[in-house]
Scaffold this active site. Structure first.
Site, PDB file in Angstrom:
ATOM      1  N   ARG A  21       2.736   6.132   3.498  1.00 53.02           N
ATOM      2  CA  ARG A  21       2.202   6.724   4.724  1.00 53.02           C
ATOM      3  C   ARG A  21       1.640   5.647   5.655  1.00 53.02           C
ATOM      4  O   ARG A  21       1.950   5.609   6.843  1.00 53.02           O
ATOM      5  CB  ARG A  21       1.117   7.753   4.386  1.00 53.02           C
ATOM      6  CG  ARG A  21       0.484   8.423   5.609  1.00 53.02           C
ATOM      7  CD  ARG A  21      -0.591   9.415   5.189  1.00 53.02           C
ATOM      8  NE  ARG A  21      -1.671   8.772   4.469  1.00 53.02           N
ATOM      9  CZ  ARG A  21      -2.710   8.157   5.056  1.00 53.02           C
ATOM     10  NH1 ARG A  21      -2.767   8.106   6.389  1.00 53.02           N
ATOM     11  NH2 ARG A  21      -3.662   7.608   4.331  1.00 53.02           N
TER      12      ARG A  21
ATOM     13  N   GLU B 171       5.585  -3.429   0.896  1.00 50.04           N
ATOM     14  CA  GLU B 171       5.837  -2.918  -0.452  1.00 50.04           C
ATOM     15  C   GLU B 171       4.983  -1.675  -0.603  1.00 50.04           C
ATOM     16  O   GLU B 171       3.752  -1.748  -0.623  1.00 50.04           O
ATOM     17  CB  GLU B 171       5.495  -3.941  -1.533  1.00 50.04           C
ATOM     18  CG  GLU B 171       5.801  -3.409  -2.928  1.00 50.04           C
ATOM     19  CD  GLU B 171       5.538  -4.410  -4.014  1.00 50.04           C
ATOM     20  OE1 GLU B 171       4.864  -4.035  -5.003  1.00 50.04           O
ATOM     21  OE2 GLU B 171       5.990  -5.560  -3.889  1.00 50.04           O
TER      22      GLU B 171
ATOM     23  N   CYS C 249       2.184   0.927  -8.198  1.00 53.30           N
ATOM     24  CA  CYS C 249       3.314   1.455  -7.428  1.00 53.30           C
ATOM     25  C   CYS C 249       4.611   1.433  -8.221  1.00 53.30           C
ATOM     26  O   CYS C 249       5.501   2.255  -7.994  1.00 53.30           O
ATOM     27  CB  CYS C 249       3.473   0.678  -6.118  1.00 53.30           C
ATOM     28  SG  CYS C 249       3.658  -1.106  -6.338  1.00 53.30           S
TER      29      CYS C 249
ATOM     30  N   GLY D  28       0.822  -1.199   0.000  1.00 51.52           N
ATOM     31  CA  GLY D  28       0.000   0.000   0.000  1.00 51.52           C
ATOM     32  C   GLY D  28       0.855   1.247   0.000  1.00 51.52           C
ATOM     33  O   GLY D  28       1.999   1.244  -0.465  1.00 51.52           O
ATOM     34  N   SER D  29       0.324   2.303   0.558  1.00 50.99           N
ATOM     35  CA  SER D  29       1.014   3.592   0.529  1.00 50.99           C
ATOM     36  C   SER D  29       2.141   3.643   1.552  1.00 50.99           C
ATOM     37  O   SER D  29       2.121   2.925   2.564  1.00 50.99           O
ATOM     38  CB  SER D  29       0.033   4.728   0.805  1.00 50.99           C
ATOM     39  OG  SER D  29      -0.389   4.710   2.170  1.00 50.99           O
TER      40      SER D  29
END
Length: 268
Positions: A13, A33, A69, A10-11
């Site tokens: 953050r 990741e 991504c 995911g992100s």
């Protein structure tokens, strides 16, 4: 507290929050990741300019509308071939126009939701405000469909300090920058918090190896983009994540190594 490990995609953050929370709970290990801003470096001696243009455009616009991504959203082209490269890229853009997802001829669909569309359009506006030149695309289209369709945006004149060159947009936005030497290209490519993937286009295998070695990225493609195999590890540098997936190296995530020492006295 009963969970021993976490795997997350995911992100950046959210990934950072997971690492913090994992440490604060039972010090569980976390493999992540996360985001990417992958550089795609095209040298003047690339073996096939048309193929390089096609792959560069398709990898950011065709594959999931740029919502990936590892999308090569930073395109670095050697200045001596940049005019020809950009001309080819502009000629290809109409073939990536968003269209109805149930039409078999469609190669680019809608973004995930309104929030993501607004994010992408916000970056396109910011890129122009910061001085980048929008050569094509960048508008919302097919509004009557109710979908969140955005024309692929191609930027030139991008500087490495601009938001569209530094931050993950997760959409069909391609930022193009020029360079004059391999050292300059490597410096520009590495000047980013992410290190997921990269690509190098050159017929000089020594140059390709040297640049690939210098790039701070978990995977480097040479004269292609995003071709891989389940037997080969993929992973990340810097704030793109921690750990490796695919191949036998992925088993390290789920394995605890233990050492047992036993003294056996020999009969005398």
């Amino acid at each position: 507290m009963d969970v021993d490990g976490i795997g997350f995609t995911g992100s950046t953050r959210v990934g950072k929050q997971i690492h913090v929370m994992a440490g604060q709970s039972n010090l569980k290990r976390a493999w992540t990741e996360l985001g990417g801003k992958s550089p795609n470096i095209v040298f003047a001696d690339c073996p096939d300019l048309e193929q390089a243009v096609q792959a560069s455009v398709a990898s950011i616009f065709f594959f999931n509308q740029g919502e990936s991504c590892n999308a090569p959203s930073r395109l670095l082209v050697e200045n001596s071939i940049k005019p020809a490269f950009m001309q080819h890229a502009l000629e290809l853009l109409p073939s990536y126009a968003p269209a109805h997802p149930l039409d078999e001829a469609t190669v680019m669909g809608a973004l995930a939701d309104r929030t993501q569309m607004d994010t992408v359009l916000g970056y396109i506006e910011r890129g122009q405000q910061e001085g980048a030149k929008l050569l094509a695309g960048g508008e919302r289209v097919m509004q009557d469909s109710g979908g969140y369709f955005v024309q692929p945006a191609l930027f030139d004149g991008v500087r490495n300090d601009m938001a569209i060159a530094r931050e993950e947009i997760f959409g069909p936005v391609l930022s193009v920058m020029g360079f004059d030497s391999a050292a300059e290209a490597v410096h520009m490519a590495n000047d980013n918090i992410y290190g997921l993937q990269a690509a190098v286009w050159s017929r000089d295998i020594n140059k390709a190896h040297g640049v690939a070695r210098a790039l701070r990225a978990g995977t480097v493609h040479v004269n292609q983009y995003d071709e891989d195999d389940i037997t080969v590890p993929c992973g990340d540098y810097k704030q793109s994540g921690v750990g490796r997936d695919k191949s036998l190296h992925a088993f390290d995530k789920y394995t605890e190594l233990k050492t047992t020492w036993i003294r056996i006295d020999s009969p005398m």
